[in-house]
Design a protein around this motif. Structure first.
Motif, short mmCIF file in Angstrom:
data_model
loop_
_atom_site.label_atom_id
_atom_site.label_comp_id
_atom_site.label_asym_id
_atom_site.label_seq_id
_atom_site.Cartn_x
_atom_site.Cartn_y
_atom_site.Cartn_z
N ARG A 62 28.87 40.27 42.60
CA ARG A 62 30.10 40.17 43.40
C ARG A 62 30.62 41.56 43.76
N LEU A 63 30.69 42.41 42.76
CA LEU A 63 31.27 43.74 42.98
C LEU A 63 30.40 44.59 43.91
N MET A 64 29.10 44.52 43.77
CA MET A 64 28.22 45.31 44.64
C MET A 64 28.30 44.82 46.08
N HIS A 65 28.43 43.51 46.28
CA HIS A 65 28.60 42.99 47.64
C HIS A 65 29.91 43.46 48.24
N VAL A 66 30.97 43.42 47.44
CA VAL A 66 32.29 43.88 47.91
C VAL A 66 32.23 45.37 48.25
N ILE A 67 31.64 46.16 47.38
CA ILE A 67 31.57 47.61 47.62
C ILE A 67 30.75 47.90 48.88
N ALA A 68 29.63 47.22 49.05
CA ALA A 68 28.81 47.42 50.25
C ALA A 68 29.62 47.06 51.51
N TRP A 69 30.37 45.96 51.45
CA TRP A 69 31.17 45.56 52.61
C TRP A 69 32.25 46.60 52.91
N LEU A 93 29.98 40.03 54.18
CA LEU A 93 30.14 39.89 52.74
C LEU A 93 29.26 38.79 52.15
N GLY A 94 29.24 37.65 52.77
CA GLY A 94 28.45 36.54 52.24
C GLY A 94 29.14 35.86 51.07
N GLU A 95 28.51 34.80 50.63
CA GLU A 95 29.05 34.02 49.52
C GLU A 95 28.84 34.77 48.20
N GLY A 96 29.80 34.62 47.33
CA GLY A 96 29.67 35.20 46.00
C GLY A 96 29.04 34.21 45.05
N PRO A 97 28.46 34.69 43.97
CA PRO A 97 27.89 33.78 42.98
C PRO A 97 28.98 32.86 42.42
N VAL A 98 28.63 31.62 42.20
CA VAL A 98 29.59 30.63 41.71
C VAL A 98 29.62 30.65 40.19
N VAL A 115 35.42 38.50 34.79
CA VAL A 115 34.90 37.48 35.70
C VAL A 115 35.99 37.06 36.68
N ALA A 116 37.17 36.78 36.16
CA ALA A 116 38.28 36.34 37.01
C ALA A 116 38.67 37.42 38.02
N ALA A 117 38.71 38.67 37.58
CA ALA A 117 39.06 39.76 38.48
C ALA A 117 38.02 39.93 39.58
N SER A 118 36.75 39.78 39.24
CA SER A 118 35.71 39.92 40.27
C SER A 118 35.76 38.78 41.28
N ILE A 119 36.05 37.58 40.80
CA ILE A 119 36.19 36.43 41.70
C ILE A 119 37.38 36.63 42.63
N ASP A 120 38.50 37.08 42.07
CA ASP A 120 39.70 37.32 42.88
C ASP A 120 39.46 38.38 43.94
N LEU A 121 38.85 39.48 43.56
CA LEU A 121 38.58 40.55 44.52
C LEU A 121 37.63 40.07 45.61
N HIS A 122 36.60 39.35 45.24
CA HIS A 122 35.66 38.83 46.23
C HIS A 122 36.36 37.90 47.21
N ARG A 123 37.24 37.04 46.71
CA ARG A 123 37.98 36.11 47.59
C ARG A 123 38.87 36.86 48.58
N ARG A 124 39.55 37.88 48.09
CA ARG A 124 40.44 38.65 48.98
C ARG A 124 39.64 39.36 50.07
#
Length: 153
Positions: A62-69, A93-98, A115-124
């Motif tokens: 999740r974090l690497m996808h966010v950083i790349a975006w 960005l694409g879908e994050g892992p569920v 885990v929760a913080a990475s999900i929240d950041l990816h959603r934002r």
């Protein structure tokens, strides 16, 4: 943050702030999953240890996808990349892992927080990614209502 819009100081600050947040979270995750959580991981049962490792990989993904975006958006803002190029599917960005909520509940508290913080950041960031698509705004119910009101008056 629609494609083709000029850079604004707010846009730049938002991207920079999210980038710093993502990098700090990535560092926290690396530190915890590589070292800090070692004792907690070893106290888990075999299945929970596998779950712990899988969730570690999901956080990292999740974090690497966010950083790349975010790096792509920085490139657009500095003129290194055309805004239209940022819309290429390979740069989206694409879908994050569920992650299942029941799975999170079985992890140690520090892992749950990461885990929760990475999900929240990816959603934002996913909301920002969707907002850059030109049709995204045109399809929103609020935009449709504004267009109907404009036609009526």
């Amino acid at each position: 943050m629609r494609a083709g819009t000029p850079e604004s100081p707010v846009q730049r600050r938002l991207i920079d702030t999210l980038y710093v947040e993502a990098m700090l979270l990535a560092d926290d995750a690396r530190s915890y999953f590589d070292d800090g959580g070692r004792i907690e991981r070893e106290l888990l049962g075999p299945l929970e240890r596998v779950t712990f490792s899988c969730e570690s990989l999901k956080v990292t993904t999740r974090l690497m996808h966010v950083i790349a975006w975010l790096l792509t958006q920085r490139a657009v803002l500095t003129g290194e990349l055309a805004a239209s190029d940022a819309l290429d599917p390979s740069r989206r960005l694409g879908e994050g892992p569920v992650t299942d909520t029941m799975t999170i509940d079985r992890l140690p508290e520090p892992a749950q927080a990461l885990v929760a913080a990475s999900i929240d950041l990816h959603r934002r960031v996913a909301r920002l990614d969707e907002a850059q698509v030109p049709d995204a705004l045109a399809q929103s119910p609020a935009r449709q209502m504004l267009e109907r009101l404009n036609l009526a008056f």
